[in-house]
Motif scaffolding. Structure first.
Motif, PDB file in Angstrom:
ATOM      1  N   MET A   1       0.821  -1.206   0.000  1.00 56.33           N
ATOM      2  CA  MET A   1       0.000   0.000   0.000  1.00 56.33           C
ATOM      3  C   MET A   1       0.857   1.259   0.000  1.00 56.33           C
ATOM      4  SD  MET A   1      -3.148  -0.698  -0.295  1.00 56.33           S
ATOM      5  CE  MET A   1      -3.839   0.891   0.114  1.00 56.33           C
ATOM      6  N   LEU A   2       1.998   1.167   0.663  1.00 55.16           N
ATOM      7  CA  LEU A   2       2.894   2.325   0.673  1.00 55.16           C
ATOM      8  C   LEU A   2       3.396   2.616  -0.733  1.00 55.16           C
ATOM      9  CD1 LEU A   2       4.308   4.468   2.330  1.00 55.16           C
ATOM     10  CD2 LEU A   2       6.179   2.843   2.749  1.00 55.16           C
ATOM     11  N   GLU A   3       3.642   1.569  -1.514  1.00 59.87           N
ATOM     12  CA  GLU A   3       4.090   1.757  -2.888  1.00 59.87           C
ATOM     13  C   GLU A   3       2.996   2.422  -3.728  1.00 59.87           C
ATOM     14  OE1 GLU A   3       5.983   2.029  -6.398  1.00 59.87           O
ATOM     15  OE2 GLU A   3       6.832   1.741  -4.400  1.00 59.87           O
ATOM     16  N   ILE A   4       1.733   2.069  -3.458  1.00 57.88           N
ATOM     17  CA  ILE A   4       0.628   2.698  -4.181  1.00 57.88           C
ATOM     18  C   ILE A   4       0.605   4.194  -3.899  1.00 57.88           C
ATOM     19  CG2 ILE A   4      -1.895   2.874  -4.273  1.00 57.88           C
ATOM     20  CD1 ILE A   4      -2.034  -0.125  -3.817  1.00 57.88           C
ATOM     21  N   VAL A   5       0.746   4.561  -2.627  1.00 62.78           N
ATOM     22  CA  VAL A   5       0.770   5.976  -2.254  1.00 62.78           C
ATOM     23  C   VAL A   5       1.947   6.683  -2.912  1.00 62.78           C
ATOM     24  CG1 VAL A   5       1.088   7.585  -0.329  1.00 62.78           C
ATOM     25  CG2 VAL A   5      -0.494   5.667  -0.092  1.00 62.78           C
ATOM     26  N   ASN A   6       3.084   6.029  -2.965  1.00 65.12           N
ATOM     27  CA  ASN A   6       4.260   6.625  -3.616  1.00 65.12           C
ATOM     28  C   ASN A   6       4.006   6.859  -5.095  1.00 65.12           C
ATOM     29  OD1 ASN A   6       5.853   6.769  -1.309  1.00 65.12           O
ATOM     30  ND2 ASN A   6       6.668   4.696  -1.571  1.00 65.12           N
ATOM     31  N   SER A 166      -3.383   5.433   7.197  1.00 65.30           N
ATOM     32  CA  SER A 166      -4.263   5.348   8.368  1.00 65.30           C
ATOM     33  C   SER A 166      -5.662   5.851   8.027  1.00 65.30           C
ATOM     34  CB  SER A 166      -3.682   6.171   9.524  1.00 65.30           C
ATOM     35  OG  SER A 166      -2.447   5.645   9.953  1.00 65.30           O
ATOM     36  N   ALA A 167      -5.728   6.941   7.238  1.00 59.95           N
ATOM     37  CA  ALA A 167      -7.028   7.474   6.819  1.00 59.95           C
ATOM     38  C   ALA A 167      -7.750   6.480   5.915  1.00 59.95           C
ATOM     39  CB  ALA A 167      -6.841   8.815   6.109  1.00 59.95           C
ATOM     40  N   LEU A 168      -7.010   5.787   5.049  1.00 61.96           N
ATOM     41  CA  LEU A 168      -7.625   4.782   4.184  1.00 61.96           C
ATOM     42  C   LEU A 168      -8.209   3.641   5.006  1.00 61.96           C
ATOM     43  CD1 LEU A 168      -5.240   4.418   1.094  1.00 61.96           C
ATOM     44  CD2 LEU A 168      -7.541   5.379   1.168  1.00 61.96           C
ATOM     45  N   LYS A 169      -7.484   3.215   6.041  1.00 58.57           N
ATOM     46  CA  LYS A 169      -8.018   2.138   6.879  1.00 58.57           C
ATOM     47  C   LYS A 169      -9.279   2.614   7.595  1.00 58.57           C
ATOM     48  CE  LYS A 169      -6.865  -1.650   9.781  1.00 58.57           C
ATOM     49  NZ  LYS A 169      -5.773  -2.571  10.100  1.00 58.57           N
ATOM     50  N   SER A 170      -9.271   3.854   8.030  1.00 56.45           N
ATOM     51  CA  SER A 170     -10.437   4.406   8.712  1.00 56.45           C
ATOM     52  C   SER A 170     -11.634   4.481   7.785  1.00 56.45           C
ATOM     53  CB  SER A 170     -10.109   5.797   9.268  1.00 56.45           C
ATOM     54  OG  SER A 170     -11.253   6.383   9.853  1.00 56.45           O
ATOM     55  N   PHE A 219      -6.181  -4.351   2.223  1.00 55.46           N
ATOM     56  CA  PHE A 219      -6.768  -3.948   0.944  1.00 55.46           C
ATOM     57  C   PHE A 219      -7.298  -5.166   0.184  1.00 55.46           C
ATOM     58  CE2 PHE A 219      -6.345  -2.873  -3.629  1.00 55.46           C
ATOM     59  CZ  PHE A 219      -7.310  -1.884  -3.668  1.00 55.46           C
ATOM     60  N   LYS A 220      -6.575  -6.256   0.225  1.00 61.79           N
ATOM     61  CA  LYS A 220      -7.023  -7.477  -0.450  1.00 61.79           C
ATOM     62  C   LYS A 220      -8.363  -7.935   0.111  1.00 61.79           C
ATOM     63  CE  LYS A 220      -5.699 -12.294  -1.309  1.00 61.79           C
ATOM     64  NZ  LYS A 220      -4.677 -13.346  -1.066  1.00 61.79           N
ATOM     65  N   LEU A 222     -10.554  -6.055   1.572  1.00 63.80           N
ATOM     66  CA  LEU A 222     -11.559  -5.054   1.199  1.00 63.80           C
ATOM     67  C   LEU A 222     -12.099  -5.335  -0.195  1.00 63.80           C
ATOM     68  CD1 LEU A 222     -12.928  -2.363   2.093  1.00 63.80           C
ATOM     69  CD2 LEU A 222     -11.114  -1.176   0.839  1.00 63.80           C
ATOM     70  N   VAL A 223     -11.212  -5.653  -1.131  1.00 64.24           N
ATOM     71  CA  VAL A 223     -11.632  -5.966  -2.495  1.00 64.24           C
ATOM     72  C   VAL A 223     -12.523  -7.203  -2.504  1.00 64.24           C
ATOM     73  CG1 VAL A 223     -10.837  -6.658  -4.790  1.00 64.24           C
ATOM     74  CG2 VAL A 223      -9.612  -4.888  -3.536  1.00 64.24           C
ATOM     75  N   GLU A 224     -12.141  -8.217  -1.749  1.00 67.02           N
ATOM     76  CA  GLU A 224     -12.940  -9.441  -1.680  1.00 67.02           C
ATOM     77  C   GLU A 224     -14.316  -9.170  -1.077  1.00 67.02           C
ATOM     78  OE1 GLU A 224     -10.428 -11.972   0.595  1.00 67.02           O
ATOM     79  OE2 GLU A 224      -9.165 -12.531  -1.113  1.00 67.02           O
ATOM     80  N   LEU A 225     -14.356  -8.320  -0.061  1.00 65.21           N
ATOM     81  CA  LEU A 225     -15.612  -8.001   0.613  1.00 65.21           C
ATOM     82  C   LEU A 225     -16.600  -7.332  -0.323  1.00 65.21           C
ATOM     83  CD1 LEU A 225     -17.299  -7.724   3.242  1.00 65.21           C
ATOM     84  CD2 LEU A 225     -16.138  -5.544   3.619  1.00 65.21           C
ATOM     85  N   TYR A 226     -16.101  -6.449  -1.185  1.00 64.48           N
ATOM     86  CA  TYR A 226     -16.977  -5.680  -2.071  1.00 64.48           C
ATOM     87  C   TYR A 226     -17.063  -6.274  -3.472  1.00 64.48           C
ATOM     88  CZ  TYR A 226     -17.734  -2.055   1.360  1.00 64.48           C
ATOM     89  OH  TYR A 226     -18.135  -1.370   2.474  1.00 64.48           O
ATOM     90  N   SER A 227     -16.903  -7.599  -3.565  1.00 66.04           N
ATOM     91  CA  SER A 227     -17.113  -8.309  -4.839  1.00 66.04           C
ATOM     92  C   SER A 227     -16.278  -7.714  -5.962  1.00 66.04           C
ATOM     93  CB  SER A 227     -18.600  -8.296  -5.234  1.00 66.04           C
ATOM     94  OG  SER A 227     -19.383  -8.842  -4.213  1.00 66.04           O
ATOM     95  N   GLY A 228     -15.013  -7.503  -5.709  1.00 62.49           N
ATOM     96  CA  GLY A 228     -14.129  -6.969  -6.745  1.00 62.49           C
ATOM     97  C   GLY A 228     -13.787  -8.020  -7.772  1.00 62.49           C
TER      98      GLY A 228
END
Length: 432
Positions: A1-6, A166-170, A219-220, A222-228
């Motif tokens: 996730m840090l790489e995504i932000v970068n 942290s905001a993304l997790k929130s 994040f993985k 989260l994607v599974e939860l929302y039928s990604g």
């Protein structure tokens, strides 16, 4: 996730094209907001949400209330822009959240850069979720829109990378939005809540510095939860968002190209209303799942009814956005004359692809229209002057409007963001 932000940090840094796109989207957002504010039904929403109008008398509104209000209004007539990687209305959530944050000392330039940062996240995260996410009944404006608005606010507030995570997790605990409320006033709560979610997520990080950041595993899940998508496209970032401009009509984004293409076909074939015996429209199952209001009862359902929209095109042929706004009288006429319009699903069509078949007195004319996912293929509608036309309906102070545009064109000026907010407030005669 840090790489995504970068990657997001690198992509949005000094991106001139993206900056200009965000500036155009801000004008789209303003036009939608101003137009909605002038409507009686929007004023009814103010009263019901705030229970009284005492909030107008206060010096300021709370950020969470302000973001909710702006998010609702700017999505109110479905004029706001759409993009198809995240299936969202990004300006409604991003600018509604950003303009509710403290920070008047910052420039409009910083606001636009922050908006572009949030919108760029849609190009990266969208392929993880859609099209299955949207097809499963989720409204991306409420889910992915919450993520985009949060990252935009994080950038505006100059959060560290760890604070962004942290905001993304929130915000992942706050995601909202589904198809059950389509074609009803509740639909706009999706954008309202998404804007509000971003403010809440940032406030949590500020008040709880040790809040856990989002990890790759988070994040993985989260994607599974929302039928990604089980196997997403390779996530990427484009140099230019290239979203569809503020839409020509206050309709669902799946229906706007149908109306545009039908009118263009009638024009190119030099057809008159009296020449047309019937119209058959073939949609993908994706579009038909959304556009299923074949018996529209009100203006909200009209925006999701291909039957009504094609019938209206046959009646007027020179339709404009006003044609779709107050159609109560037209609905009864439609119910008695709709036999000429036929809509069905073609399993070979995907997403927004559609086929129009026009039976005239002497011939049958067929044409198929194809769209690439992510970007509208072909030339977008010419909306030159759209912002001015919409704003003319509701702006309260023409001098303030002129100065507002001047501020947008001088975005680097110190204090320009403060002046932008003041002018928006003056235009609406409310203290936001």
């Amino acid at each position: 996730m840090l790489e995504i932000v970068n990657r997001l940090n690198r992509h949005t840094s000094k991106n001139t094209k993206g900056f200009l796109e965000a500036k155009r989207l801000l004008k789209d957002w303003l036009s939608c907001l101003v137009y909605a504010y002038g409507k009686r039904s929007a004023d009814e929403f103010f009263s019901s949400y705030f229970e009284s109008e005492k909030w107008r008398e206060s010096d300021t509104m709370r950020s969470v209330d302000r973001s909710f209000l702006l998010g609702y209004l700017s999505h109110y007539h479905e004029f706001d822009d759409s993009e198809f990687f995240g299936e969202t209305h990004p300006s409604a959530v991003v600018f509604s959240a950003l303009l509710s944050l403290p920070g008047d000392e910052k420039s409009v330039e910083h606001l636009l850069e922050s908006a572009y940062y949030g919108m760029s996240s849609l190009l990266f995260f969208g392929p993880y979720f859609n099209p299955r996410h949207y097809g499963s009944g989720w409204h991306g404006t409420g889910t992915l829109g919450s993520i985009a608005a949060t990252l935009a606010c994080c950038h505006f507030l100059e959060f560290s990378d760890n604070e962004k995570l942290s905001a993304l997790k929130s915000v992942s605990t706050l995601l909202s939005g589904n198809h059950l409320v389509f074609a009803s006033p509740s639909k706009f709560l999706n954008s309202a809540r998404a804007s509000q979610n971003a403010i809440v997520a940032c406030q949590i990080v500020r008040s709880m510095p040790r809040f856990e950041p989002m990890t790759d595993e988070d994040f993985k899940r989260l994607v599974e939860l929302y039928s990604g998508n089980p196997h997403p496209h390779s996530p990427h970032l484009e140099s230019n968002l290239n979203f569809i401009h503020s839409k020509t009509y206050p309709l669902c984004h799946c229906l706007v190209p149908v109306v545009e293409n039908f009118l263009e076909l009638v024009k190119s074939e030099s057809l008159r209303a009296g020449d047309i015996k019937s119209v058959s429209l073939h949609l993908s199952s994706y579009s038909r799942k959304i556009l299923h209001y074949d018996q529209p009862q009100n203006n909200y359902e009209i925006g999701f009814s291909p039957e009504f929209c094609l019938w209206l095109c046959l009646q007027e042929q020179d339709v404009n956005f006003s044609s779709f706004l107050n159609c109560e009288e037209s609905v009864s006429a439609f119910h008695s004359q709709k036999d000429r319009i036929h809509v069905q699903v073609d399993p070979n069509l995907e997403f927004m692809d559609h086929q129009v078949e026009i039976e005239t007195i002497s011939a049958v004319i067929k044409k198929e229209f194809s769209f690439n996912r992510g970007f509208i293929s072909g030339k977008p509608p010419d909306l030159t002057g759209k912002f001015n036309a919409l704003t003319e309906f509701a702006i309260c102070d023409k001098k303030a409007y002129s100065e507002l545009i001047a501020v947008l064109d001088d975005e680097k000026q110190a204090g320009s963001l403060r002046r932008l907010r003041q002018l928006v407030n003056l235009s609406f005669d409310i203290k936001i």
